[in-house]
Write an enzyme that holds these catalytic residues in place. Sequence first.
Site, PDB file in Angstrom:
ATOM      1  N   SER A 257       0.826  -1.202   0.000  1.00  0.00           N
ATOM      2  CA  SER A 257       0.000   0.000   0.000  1.00  0.00           C
ATOM      3  C   SER A 257       0.866   1.260   0.000  1.00  0.00           C
ATOM      4  O   SER A 257       2.003   1.256   0.479  1.00  0.00           O
ATOM      5  CB  SER A 257      -0.899  -0.005   1.244  1.00  0.00           C
ATOM      6  OG  SER A 257      -0.095  -0.032   2.405  1.00  0.00           O
ATOM      7  N   GLY A 261       4.163   2.255   2.067  1.00  0.00           N
ATOM      8  CA  GLY A 261       5.275   2.747   1.233  1.00  0.00           C
ATOM      9  C   GLY A 261       5.926   3.986   1.827  1.00  0.00           C
ATOM     10  O   GLY A 261       7.144   4.133   1.824  1.00  0.00           O
ATOM     11  N   GLU A 278       6.476  -0.269  -5.299  1.00  0.00           N
ATOM     12  CA  GLU A 278       5.356  -0.498  -6.227  1.00  0.00           C
ATOM     13  C   GLU A 278       4.102  -0.435  -5.377  1.00  0.00           C
ATOM     14  O   GLU A 278       3.863  -1.315  -4.548  1.00  0.00           O
ATOM     15  CB  GLU A 278       5.552  -1.858  -6.908  1.00  0.00           C
ATOM     16  CG  GLU A 278       4.843  -1.951  -8.229  1.00  0.00           C
ATOM     17  CD  GLU A 278       3.444  -2.467  -8.083  1.00  0.00           C
ATOM     18  OE1 GLU A 278       2.522  -1.615  -7.961  1.00  0.00           O
ATOM     19  OE2 GLU A 278       3.267  -3.690  -8.056  1.00  0.00           O
ATOM     20  N   CYS A 312      -3.296  -3.949  -7.777  1.00  0.00           N
ATOM     21  CA  CYS A 312      -2.907  -2.534  -7.660  1.00  0.00           C
ATOM     22  C   CYS A 312      -3.237  -1.762  -8.928  1.00  0.00           C
ATOM     23  O   CYS A 312      -3.489  -0.569  -8.874  1.00  0.00           O
ATOM     24  CB  CYS A 312      -1.436  -2.403  -7.301  1.00  0.00           C
ATOM     25  SG  CYS A 312      -0.383  -3.356  -8.385  1.00  0.00           S
ATOM     26  N   GLU A 410      -8.165   3.855  -2.891  1.00  0.00           N
ATOM     27  CA  GLU A 410      -8.030   2.493  -3.398  1.00  0.00           C
ATOM     28  C   GLU A 410      -8.851   1.552  -2.511  1.00  0.00           C
ATOM     29  O   GLU A 410      -8.600   1.439  -1.313  1.00  0.00           O
ATOM     30  CB  GLU A 410      -6.562   2.084  -3.384  1.00  0.00           C
ATOM     31  CG  GLU A 410      -6.323   0.790  -4.109  1.00  0.00           C
ATOM     32  CD  GLU A 410      -4.848   0.424  -4.207  1.00  0.00           C
ATOM     33  OE1 GLU A 410      -4.117   0.606  -3.211  1.00  0.00           O
ATOM     34  OE2 GLU A 410      -4.442  -0.070  -5.272  1.00  0.00           O
TER      35      GLU A 410
HETATM   36  P1  ADP Z   1      -1.930  -4.381   2.189  1.00  0.00           P
HETATM   37  O1  ADP Z   1      -2.520  -3.066   2.603  1.00  0.00           O
HETATM   38  O2  ADP Z   1      -2.144  -4.702   0.770  1.00  0.00           O
HETATM   39  O3  ADP Z   1      -2.177  -5.487   3.164  1.00  0.00           O
HETATM   40  P2  ADP Z   1       0.554  -3.554   3.220  1.00  0.00           P
HETATM   41  O4  ADP Z   1       1.179  -2.411   2.538  1.00  0.00           O
HETATM   42  O5  ADP Z   1      -0.096  -3.356   4.533  1.00  0.00           O
HETATM   43  O6  ADP Z   1      -0.394  -4.198   2.174  1.00  0.00           O
HETATM   44  O7  ADP Z   1       1.601  -4.744   3.396  1.00  0.00           O
HETATM   45  C1  ADP Z   1       2.449  -5.204   2.375  1.00  0.00           C
HETATM   46  C2  ADP Z   1       3.663  -5.830   3.024  1.00  0.00           C
HETATM   47  O8  ADP Z   1       4.303  -4.878   3.855  1.00  0.00           O
HETATM   48  C3  ADP Z   1       3.365  -7.029   3.926  1.00  0.00           C
HETATM   49  O9  ADP Z   1       4.404  -7.981   3.760  1.00  0.00           O
HETATM   50  C4  ADP Z   1       3.394  -6.419   5.300  1.00  0.00           C
HETATM   51  O10 ADP Z   1       3.710  -7.342   6.329  1.00  0.00           O
HETATM   52  C5  ADP Z   1       4.491  -5.396   5.156  1.00  0.00           C
HETATM   53  N1  ADP Z   1       4.430  -4.277   6.112  1.00  0.00           N
HETATM   54  C6  ADP Z   1       3.322  -3.682   6.611  1.00  0.00           C
HETATM   55  N2  ADP Z   1       3.670  -2.666   7.439  1.00  0.00           N
HETATM   56  C7  ADP Z   1       5.018  -2.611   7.462  1.00  0.00           C
HETATM   57  C8  ADP Z   1       5.980  -1.775   8.127  1.00  0.00           C
HETATM   58  N3  ADP Z   1       5.616  -0.785   8.940  1.00  0.00           N
HETATM   59  N4  ADP Z   1       7.283  -2.030   7.917  1.00  0.00           N
HETATM   60  C9  ADP Z   1       7.680  -3.010   7.069  1.00  0.00           C
HETATM   61  N5  ADP Z   1       6.833  -3.828   6.435  1.00  0.00           N
HETATM   62  C10 ADP Z   1       5.517  -3.631   6.603  1.00  0.00           C
END
Ligand code: ADP
Length: 511
Positions: A257, A261, A278, A312, A410
Amino acid sequence: IFFSINTNMPVVDIDVASLPKQLFINNEFVDAKNGLKYPNVNPATEEIICEVSEAGEADVAVAVAAAKAAFEGPWSKVGPYTRSKLLWKLADLIEENLDFMATLESLDNGKPFCESSNADVPLVIQCFRYYAGAADKLTGNTVEVGGPLVDDTFTAYTLHEPIGVVGQIIPWNFPMLMAAWKLGPALAVGCTVVLKLAEQTPLTGLYLGKLIKQAGFPPGVVNILSGYGAVTTDGGVGAGLAILRHPDVHKVAFTGSSKVGRIIMRECANTFKRLTLELGGKSPNIIFPDADLAAAVDGALVSQFFNQGQVCCAGSRTFVHEDIYDEFLEKLTIAAKERQKLGDPLHEQTTQGPQVSLEQFNQVMNYIELGKQEGAKCIFGGCREGTKGYFVQPTAFVNVKNDMRIWNEEIFGPVMSIAKFSTMDEVLHMANDTSFGLASAVWTKDLGTAQYMQKRLRAGIVWINCYSVFDANLAFGGYKSSGIGRELAEYALENYTEVKQVCMKSHPSFK
Ligand code: ADP
């Protein structure tokens, strides 16, 4: 759907007891240091499939140390041709296990088996073969130096060297494919990897560890961790964050997300890690009055409902010209009813599975509620399907205004927002009026219209008379808040290399 579906492929019985469920570090499956595990849920039944190990900071430290030792040791001596052979072998092993891997992916993620077996896993295989082919074709440049400080005694060239240990963090929507997009280019150029899987979908990624070992990759070259992002279930630093904070990780590649990001970018600033992101999208899918309407209706369905809308680059803002608007809505409604078969992802007739998790299900249902409250009109769907599993009906809203949240945010589910337009410049303005810029699509038979739009759409992808076409040789990534950098194709190789300039002066010893 644009790919031909082979319905002869069988769903395989999965023996859950024999699946790898531990962390893959140094070519061994090991428990998390603190013994933590978490339940992995089947989104179609809400039942627990199994428990998997949960990595924390201490496990990341061991994995990074293993990756560093491999990078400085055995892997540095493995030349491009051998890296190529290893990647090709890995692709072969996945191909031999195609039905199994596709079944496992569908079980864990909830995506229909017809998609995992016809799209996800074949694309994984293509991706590894593409980068197998790229591994022994890396080149730098020879450089003419001739500035004010040099004379003709200088010769210079550039080398593209692997960055070192890279951290890769992937999402749950295409678990194995996202792993392949990350691993392929990193391994081709000679990096070593700590890959963190999404907590919702660890099973194919861990199984990949088994195949990586079987293919013959030396220990420590690829380390694969299941676990959470920011925080562990016992309140410690999550595996994702620990990767971002580790000083020996020199590059991070993230798909997920835009919200996460931003966190990742901030964390990476501390040690100046190289970074590719991405992220999300809210992609415009634009249908002109001269389009092949049947193809455009199919394309709109694929754009929004493929993979339960958890894509995405989904075409979540559909623009339809006023002349064909009513006819398009009518045809779309019929097609959605006929084509979106909700049910058991492992059943061969199913074309739409559940959302991946309760959290995602709730998010999508909340957006549907919000759309209704904001005054948009729901023309089909809008409800949960059944009472078990995280199924959401394919849903479409019309009368969507550009200040509504469902138009701008989104949703990441099977929810399409549709708007009417009259002129090309009006639709162009609306299409680009977003903080995102991942994908876009134009449906028209007129080359001039296609060219005009293609030049002006502010997005990393423009599909013309098609949607969601993926290929290892097509660069993928976004403008604006949709990310930084490009994955796939040759572009991804640059993400994993440093450029070294070598400048040499000749001092001939013979006169
Ligand atoms: P979604 O919203 O599609 O679930 P996220 O962006 O929350 O996607 O998560 C995508 C990836 O990033 C996952 O592997 C998740 O564990 C990891 N993630 C989520 N938060 C963090 C963070 N603060 N630091 C590092 N990795 C993270």
